[in-house]
Design an enzyme around this catalytic site. Sequence first.
Site, PDB file in Angstrom:
ATOM      1  N   THR A  46       0.822  -1.215   0.000  1.00 38.09           N
ATOM      2  CA  THR A  46       0.000   0.000   0.000  1.00 38.09           C
ATOM      3  C   THR A  46       0.855   1.264   0.000  1.00 38.09           C
ATOM      4  O   THR A  46       0.449   2.287  -0.557  1.00 38.09           O
ATOM      5  CB  THR A  46      -0.943   0.003   1.214  1.00 38.09           C
ATOM      6  OG1 THR A  46      -0.198  -0.252   2.400  1.00 38.09           O
ATOM      7  CG2 THR A  46      -2.018  -1.054   1.066  1.00 38.09           C
ATOM      8  N   TYR A 135      -2.024  -9.774   5.932  1.00 36.55           N
ATOM      9  CA  TYR A 135      -1.718  -8.415   6.390  1.00 36.55           C
ATOM     10  C   TYR A 135      -2.950  -7.817   7.054  1.00 36.55           C
ATOM     11  O   TYR A 135      -3.986  -7.639   6.408  1.00 36.55           O
ATOM     12  CB  TYR A 135      -1.272  -7.589   5.181  1.00 36.55           C
ATOM     13  CG  TYR A 135      -0.914  -6.137   5.439  1.00 36.55           C
ATOM     14  CD1 TYR A 135      -0.635  -5.645   6.706  1.00 36.55           C
ATOM     15  CD2 TYR A 135      -0.835  -5.248   4.366  1.00 36.55           C
ATOM     16  CE1 TYR A 135      -0.308  -4.319   6.919  1.00 36.55           C
ATOM     17  CE2 TYR A 135      -0.501  -3.921   4.568  1.00 36.55           C
ATOM     18  CZ  TYR A 135      -0.249  -3.459   5.842  1.00 36.55           C
ATOM     19  OH  TYR A 135       0.075  -2.142   6.055  1.00 36.55           O
ATOM     20  N   LYS A 164       1.712  -9.930   8.711  1.00 32.88           N
ATOM     21  CA  LYS A 164       2.172  -8.568   8.942  1.00 32.88           C
ATOM     22  C   LYS A 164       1.081  -7.908   9.776  1.00 32.88           C
ATOM     23  O   LYS A 164      -0.012  -7.620   9.279  1.00 32.88           O
ATOM     24  CB  LYS A 164       2.383  -7.824   7.619  1.00 32.88           C
ATOM     25  CG  LYS A 164       2.816  -6.363   7.809  1.00 32.88           C
ATOM     26  CD  LYS A 164       2.894  -5.623   6.483  1.00 32.88           C
ATOM     27  CE  LYS A 164       3.248  -4.148   6.717  1.00 32.88           C
ATOM     28  NZ  LYS A 164       3.237  -3.363   5.459  1.00 32.88           N
TER      29      LYS A 164
END
Length: 297
Positions: A46, A135, A164
Amino acid sequence: MEHLHGTGVALITPFKEDFSVDVAGLQRVVGHSINGGVDYLVVLGTTAETATLTSVEKQLVIQTVIKTNAGRLPLVLGVGGNNTMLVVEELKSIDLSEFVAILSVSPYYNKPTQEGIYQHFKAISNASPKPIIIYNVPGRTGSNMTAATTIRLAKDFNNIVAIKEACGDMNQITEILKGKPSDFLLISGDDITALPTVLAGGVGVISVIGQGLPAEFSKMIQLGLDKEIGDAYEIHHSLEEGMNLIFEEGNPAGIKSIFEILGVCKAIVRLPLVEASVGLKSKISRFVNALTPISAS
């Protein structure tokens, strides 16, 4: 999956004044990170403003990073989204031969239930030829993947090898560490809690500020992994202001300001993001210029 230990960095995508991809700038960003001592590179996360890139630009970024890296560090590719079927199709069609794993974000905006999140990642697990780092970043997605869902995914799918975790909640992080399989990796996705996460049992971080200050951040994480707590926190405290400043007006405006100050690339971002304000850039500049450099080891 030892190549996912230590400091990974979520690479930015530099832009030129006309908002086209700055290939030379990206080459410098990659070189800066590698020379600073990071352990692996994450492409098209991102932080790369991937949502604003065309498919052609994504391929340009991928090929630029692969060529510049030249096999020196492991590479992870961001492949995620809030349309499960499209993510699955992308995994079936994309060339992943240069990557050791994919990073896939929990679905954003849709705000699925925990069962929806589980089924999303089940579909991705069934489609992915590479190990998967799931994530969790509730500040961006609008929903939190609970520790119970993370542990369930870790136990049910062998190719889901890591998370993550960017929830910013040490209680949730501790819950994952207590319940996860022994070979499942917890990676911090939050710079400010990276050191506490490592000291609690995490294996490292996928960092934003780490690409701008790679020697300092990598040294801190390694000291944390070595349980040199005092020395690690000394670096943490020296970086703490910067870790807060770079997110003050959103990511990646702050980290791009650091790169502009360092002369690596411009601070240009694409709409709907805008560059950091003059006032914030001034504060970031003072922080960077006051920081005592650490040589990469």
